[in-house]
Design a protein around this motif. Structure first.
Motif, PDB file in Angstrom:
ATOM      1  N   LYS A 243       0.828  -1.211   0.000  1.00  0.00           N
ATOM      2  CA  LYS A 243       0.000   0.000   0.000  1.00  0.00           C
ATOM      3  C   LYS A 243       0.860   1.258   0.000  1.00  0.00           C
ATOM      4  CE  LYS A 243      -3.914  -1.750   2.659  1.00  0.00           C
ATOM      5  NZ  LYS A 243      -3.162  -2.647   3.565  1.00  0.00           N
ATOM      6  N   GLU A 244       1.783   1.328   0.967  1.00  0.00           N
ATOM      7  CA  GLU A 244       2.553   2.562   1.098  1.00  0.00           C
ATOM      8  C   GLU A 244       3.578   2.683  -0.032  1.00  0.00           C
ATOM      9  OE1 GLU A 244       2.427   4.937   3.570  1.00  0.00           O
ATOM     10  OE2 GLU A 244       0.610   3.987   4.353  1.00  0.00           O
ATOM     11  N   GLU A 245       3.951   3.900  -0.277  1.00  0.00           N
ATOM     12  CA  GLU A 245       4.888   4.140  -1.372  1.00  0.00           C
ATOM     13  C   GLU A 245       6.257   3.515  -1.077  1.00  0.00           C
ATOM     14  OE1 GLU A 245       5.544   8.269  -2.108  1.00  0.00           O
ATOM     15  OE2 GLU A 245       6.892   7.830  -3.768  1.00  0.00           O
ATOM     16  N   TYR A 246       6.686   3.659   0.204  1.00  0.00           N
ATOM     17  CA  TYR A 246       8.002   3.139   0.586  1.00  0.00           C
ATOM     18  C   TYR A 246       8.043   1.622   0.404  1.00  0.00           C
ATOM     19  CZ  TYR A 246      12.069   2.293   3.518  1.00  0.00           C
ATOM     20  OH  TYR A 246      13.287   1.896   4.001  1.00  0.00           O
ATOM     21  N   THR A 247       6.956   0.958   0.851  1.00  0.00           N
ATOM     22  CA  THR A 247       6.888  -0.495   0.703  1.00  0.00           C
ATOM     23  C   THR A 247       6.912  -0.883  -0.763  1.00  0.00           C
ATOM     24  OG1 THR A 247       5.348  -0.262   2.523  1.00  0.00           O
ATOM     25  CG2 THR A 247       5.701  -2.466   1.685  1.00  0.00           C
ATOM     26  N   GLN A 248       6.154  -0.123  -1.573  1.00  0.00           N
ATOM     27  CA  GLN A 248       6.138  -0.417  -3.017  1.00  0.00           C
ATOM     28  C   GLN A 248       7.541  -0.348  -3.599  1.00  0.00           C
ATOM     29  OE1 GLN A 248       3.412   2.455  -4.528  1.00  0.00           O
ATOM     30  NE2 GLN A 248       1.601   1.309  -3.856  1.00  0.00           N
ATOM     31  N   LYS A 249       8.279   0.660  -3.191  1.00  0.00           N
ATOM     32  CA  LYS A 249       9.660   0.784  -3.682  1.00  0.00           C
ATOM     33  C   LYS A 249      10.482  -0.434  -3.299  1.00  0.00           C
ATOM     34  CE  LYS A 249      10.341   5.767  -3.784  1.00  0.00           C
ATOM     35  NZ  LYS A 249      10.816   6.870  -2.951  1.00  0.00           N
ATOM     36  N   LEU A 250      10.381  -0.820  -2.022  1.00  0.00           N
ATOM     37  CA  LEU A 250      11.141  -1.979  -1.541  1.00  0.00           C
ATOM     38  C   LEU A 250      10.805  -3.218  -2.350  1.00  0.00           C
ATOM     39  CD1 LEU A 250      11.015  -1.870   2.366  1.00  0.00           C
ATOM     40  CD2 LEU A 250      12.994  -1.585   0.924  1.00  0.00           C
ATOM     41  N   VAL A 251       9.483  -3.470  -2.487  1.00  0.00           N
ATOM     42  CA  VAL A 251       9.046  -4.693  -3.166  1.00  0.00           C
ATOM     43  C   VAL A 251       9.455  -4.659  -4.630  1.00  0.00           C
ATOM     44  CG1 VAL A 251       7.013  -5.990  -3.867  1.00  0.00           C
ATOM     45  CG2 VAL A 251       7.176  -5.106  -1.557  1.00  0.00           C
ATOM     46  N   HIS A 252       9.276  -3.507  -5.255  1.00  0.00           N
ATOM     47  CA  HIS A 252       9.620  -3.423  -6.677  1.00  0.00           C
ATOM     48  C   HIS A 252      11.113  -3.641  -6.909  1.00  0.00           C
ATOM     49  CE1 HIS A 252       5.749  -1.049  -7.627  1.00  0.00           C
ATOM     50  NE2 HIS A 252       5.576  -2.360  -7.663  1.00  0.00           N
ATOM     51  N   SER A 253      11.927  -3.055  -6.027  1.00  0.00           N
ATOM     52  CA  SER A 253      13.374  -3.244  -6.223  1.00  0.00           C
ATOM     53  C   SER A 253      13.730  -4.707  -6.043  1.00  0.00           C
ATOM     54  CB  SER A 253      14.160  -2.385  -5.246  1.00  0.00           C
ATOM     55  OG  SER A 253      13.879  -2.792  -3.942  1.00  0.00           O
ATOM     56  N   HIS A 254      13.039  -5.355  -5.089  1.00  0.00           N
ATOM     57  CA  HIS A 254      13.298  -6.782  -4.875  1.00  0.00           C
ATOM     58  C   HIS A 254      12.911  -7.583  -6.108  1.00  0.00           C
ATOM     59  CE1 HIS A 254      13.315 -10.759  -3.224  1.00  0.00           C
ATOM     60  NE2 HIS A 254      12.006 -10.876  -3.305  1.00  0.00           N
ATOM     61  N   GLN A 255      11.720  -7.267  -6.651  1.00  0.00           N
ATOM     62  CA  GLN A 255      11.264  -8.038  -7.806  1.00  0.00           C
ATOM     63  C   GLN A 255      12.129  -7.774  -9.044  1.00  0.00           C
ATOM     64  OE1 GLN A 255       7.263  -7.131  -7.247  1.00  0.00           O
ATOM     65  NE2 GLN A 255       6.869  -9.133  -6.318  1.00  0.00           N
ATOM     66  N   ALA A 256      12.567  -6.532  -9.171  1.00  0.00           N
ATOM     67  CA  ALA A 256      13.455  -6.224 -10.298  1.00  0.00           C
ATOM     68  C   ALA A 256      14.707  -7.091 -10.232  1.00  0.00           C
ATOM     69  CB  ALA A 256      13.839  -4.751 -10.270  1.00  0.00           C
ATOM     70  N   LEU A 257      15.201  -7.284  -9.000  1.00  0.00           N
ATOM     71  CA  LEU A 257      16.404  -8.106  -8.815  1.00  0.00           C
ATOM     72  C   LEU A 257      16.137  -9.551  -9.233  1.00  0.00           C
ATOM     73  CD1 LEU A 257      19.114  -7.231  -7.570  1.00  0.00           C
ATOM     74  CD2 LEU A 257      18.403  -8.386  -5.488  1.00  0.00           C
ATOM     75  N   ILE A 258      14.965 -10.073  -8.815  1.00  0.00           N
ATOM     76  CA  ILE A 258      14.626 -11.463  -9.161  1.00  0.00           C
ATOM     77  C   ILE A 258      14.496 -11.615 -10.673  1.00  0.00           C
ATOM     78  CG2 ILE A 258      12.792 -13.185  -9.042  1.00  0.00           C
ATOM     79  CD1 ILE A 258      12.350 -12.370  -6.204  1.00  0.00           C
ATOM     80  N   ASN A 259      13.788 -10.661 -11.292  1.00  0.00           N
ATOM     81  CA  ASN A 259      13.569 -10.766 -12.738  1.00  0.00           C
ATOM     82  C   ASN A 259      14.890 -10.736 -13.489  1.00  0.00           C
ATOM     83  OD1 ASN A 259      10.881 -10.895 -12.333  1.00  0.00           O
ATOM     84  ND2 ASN A 259      10.532  -8.681 -12.575  1.00  0.00           N
ATOM     85  N   ARG A 260      15.807  -9.883 -12.996  1.00  0.00           N
ATOM     86  CA  ARG A 260      17.084  -9.805 -13.684  1.00  0.00           C
ATOM     87  C   ARG A 260      17.833 -11.128 -13.549  1.00  0.00           C
ATOM     88  NH1 ARG A 260      20.813  -5.616 -11.269  1.00  0.00           N
ATOM     89  NH2 ARG A 260      18.920  -4.369 -11.266  1.00  0.00           N
ATOM     90  N   GLN A 261      17.691 -11.753 -12.356  1.00  0.00           N
ATOM     91  CA  GLN A 261      18.380 -13.028 -12.176  1.00  0.00           C
ATOM     92  C   GLN A 261      17.770 -14.113 -13.057  1.00  0.00           C
ATOM     93  OE1 GLN A 261      18.003 -13.516  -7.998  1.00  0.00           O
ATOM     94  NE2 GLN A 261      19.979 -12.568  -7.560  1.00  0.00           N
ATOM     95  N   ASN A 262      16.463 -14.040 -13.269  1.00  0.00           N
ATOM     96  CA  ASN A 262      15.801 -15.095 -14.044  1.00  0.00           C
ATOM     97  C   ASN A 262      16.111 -15.011 -15.538  1.00  0.00           C
ATOM     98  OD1 ASN A 262      14.763 -16.138 -11.785  1.00  0.00           O
ATOM     99  ND2 ASN A 262      12.748 -15.163 -11.974  1.00  0.00           N
ATOM    100  N   THR A 263      16.212 -13.793 -16.048  1.00  0.00           N
ATOM    101  CA  THR A 263      16.440 -13.673 -17.486  1.00  0.00           C
ATOM    102  C   THR A 263      17.886 -13.966 -17.838  1.00  0.00           C
ATOM    103  OG1 THR A 263      16.841 -11.339 -17.144  1.00  0.00           O
ATOM    104  CG2 THR A 263      14.662 -11.998 -17.916  1.00  0.00           C
TER     105      THR A 263
END
Lengths: 263, 297
Positions: A243-263
């Motif tokens: 919900k919060e913007e800060y949390t969104q940033k955290l989660v998005h950065s985490h997911q970006a890291l995972i996606n980069r590792q997967n590709t």
């Protein structure tokens, strides 16, 4: 089912505006913080640097005392008066296992200390308990004769875990326990922790900024920023709909890291 | 509880054995230790070993040279002094006095210093820094000078000089203990001990003291050599042990008068002091590196 540990409006202020000769002015504020923890549940506290995560852990185990609010264990408040109960039931795993083990004495004596101070066991019973706990965390009974410098990082972390577990606590507070470990050892220790938690039904408070492990381990998440709780909820909920913007940033950065590792 | 043995021969050395295993590697230190043990045996057994009473004067045998000299005899192995006293017995009893008393003084100073230092290290704020800075200013003055000042106030004599040396040696123990305790107190293992419910006393004795071995050995050796030098120096200046008693420094000052006719009467006590200092420093150095290596490999 009653809550194992509940924290009510815990707050700590350190308004030290007075400037000493050599002191920088410190201004630190935490809380008010409230949350509950059930037996067998894992609560993760995430947040950036200087968000008060580690300080909250210190308040929980009693290294610092809060200005207001209280901590209830099984419905009973924990105060200075029943420090022994807190020693027995709320145990902490430190950030740096290397620093938290005494270099001058054997592991056996390190593990013996909490037993000697907090239980009425005889020396022979304590020895049995030490050997059991060492086996429980995946070490050998012979390790009690070893010194800190003879162990690898993973083994040291296991000893730190053994030290926390040896009193059969109900709540385990771990402050970044895996920060210094390499990925394979880290996953070993994570799985060991989860296994022991399942066996003993521990309440586990886990402080980290590695969102991968947090997602793997925890049931609930608290997101902290600048000493305040900004979001709490179930792990999957937070990771899916932050919900919060800060949390969104955290989660998005985490997911970006995972996606980069997967590709 | 059944356990399986991974190794046929299990050997888990205790901390003391660890130290010895490391110490043995350093051959020069072992030689120093043998020398040290020799002195310890001499000072313990000197009533049995000494051939004569160190105070008995023999007018018929004045200034006999040592046995290896052409004029020397086997009756007085180290020769005799100006009053016909057997020098071998006097050096033995002198070692007992100088060396034995120094060990005693260092132990007393160490116990007092470590206790006060630990208290100062565990306390906070003004109290701690008053203790520290007062003693720091005392540490700037050489111990011999402090001892002489104290003797000037309380009067000469062996017992007074012992008190003076204890008082002069204590500040450095306090200072180093305090610094060490202060520095270790911030570490996480002390915090962990605090979480186990350890009282400040238990933290000092169980957690911090086991790590203090190295620093105590270094300071203890230093203090022991200072104590030996100070006792002999005070004896030499006639401020400490008084002439008839066999003390190495006093013997030196007596021997000065006949130095040209009988050089052995100052050479032999001087050589004894020299050997003591060397053995103490070798043992101390070896012990320090052994203690350090014990925690490295």
């Amino acid at each position: 089912m009653t809550d194992l540990l509940s924290v009510e409006n815990l707050a700590f202020y350190n308004r030290n505006r007075k400037q000493g000769w050599f002191k920088a002015p410190t201004d630190f504020e935490l809380g008010p913080v409230s949350f509950t923890l059930k037996a067998g549940e894992t609560l993760a506290i995430v947040g950036g640097n200087s968000s008060g995560k580690s300080f909250l852990a210190k308040l929980l185990v009693g290294l610092e005392s809060p200005q207001s609010g209280q901590i209830l264990l099984n419905g009973e408040p924990l105060t200075k008066a029943n420090q022994r109960q807190r020693c027995l039931n709320v145990r902490m795993i430190f950030q740096n296992s290397n620093e938290s083990l005494n270099p001058g004495i054997t592991l056996g004596s390190i593990l013996d200390e909490p037993l000697r101070l907090n239980t009425d066991l005889s020396p022979a019973q304590r020895l049995v308990k030490i050997e059991q706990t060492l086996v429980q965390v995946g070490l050998m009974p012979e390790h009690q004769f070893f010194y800190r410098h003879m162990l690898s990082d993973g083994q040291r972390q296991r000893v730190a875990l053994a030290r926390a577990l040896i009193l059969n606590p109900q709540v385990l507070v771990a402050d970044e326990p895996f920060a210094a470990l390499d990925p394979s050892v880290r996953s070993q220790i994570v799985n060991l922790l989860m296994k022991i938690q399942r066996e003993l039904g521990l309440g586990f408070i886990f402080i980290s900024h590695n969102l991968g492990i947090v997602r793997h381990v925890s049931d609930k998440i608290i997101v902290m920023r600048r000493g305040q709780i900004i979001e709490t909820g179930k792990t999957e909920v937070i990771f899916t709909w932050p919900k919060e913007e800060y949390t969104q940033k955290l989660v998005h950065s985490h997911q970006a890291l995972i996606n980069r590792q997967n590709t | 509880m059944s356990r399986f043995n991974l190794y046929q021969e299990e050997f888990h050395p205790s901390p003391l054995q660890h130290t010895w295993l490391e110490f043995r590697e350093n051959h020069i230190a072992v030689v120093g230790l043998l020398c040290f043990l020799f002195f310890v045996i001499v000072i313990v057994l000197c009533p049995i070993l000494a051939p004569y009473n160190p105070l008995t004067q023999n007018i018929d045998a004045i200034l006999i040279p040592p046995a290896w000299d052409d004029n020397g005899g086997i009756m007085n192995l180290f020769g005799t002094d100006a009053l016909g006293r057997d020098l071998l017995s006097r050096v033995m009893y002198g070692c007992r006095m100088t060396f034995g008393i120094s060990i005693l003084l260092v132990l007393v100073a160490m116990i007092i210093g470590v206790t006060l230092g630990a208290i100062a290290g565990m306390s906070k704020g003004v109290r701690s820094s008053v203790v520290n800075h007062t003693l720091d200013s005392v540490m700037a003055i050489p111990t011999l000078l402090i001892a002489i000042i104290i003797i000037a106030i309380v009067g000469t004599g062996l017992v007074n000089s012992m008190w003076a040396i204890v008082l002069a040696l204590t500040p450095q123990f306090i200072h180093h203990t305090r610094d060490f305790v202060k520095q270790e107190r911030k570490k996480e293992y002390v915090m962990a001990a605090k979480l186990d419910g350890a009282t400040p006393l238990q933290i000092v004795t169980r957690s911090i003291l086991p790590n203090m071995g190295e620093i105590l050995v270094v300071q203890g050796t230093l203090a022991l050599s200072i104590a030996i030098l100070d006792i002999s120096a005070l004896g030499f200046l006639n401020l400490g042990a008084q002439p008839p008693s066999p003390e190495l420094g006093t013997m030196l000052s007596e021997g000065i008068e006949v130095a040209y006719i009988a050089p052995w009467s100052i050479a032999l006590p001087g050589f004894a002091i020299f050997l003591m200092m060397i053995s103490i420093n070798l043992v101390g150095d070896g012990l320090r590196s052994a203690l350090r290596n014990r925690l490295l490999h």
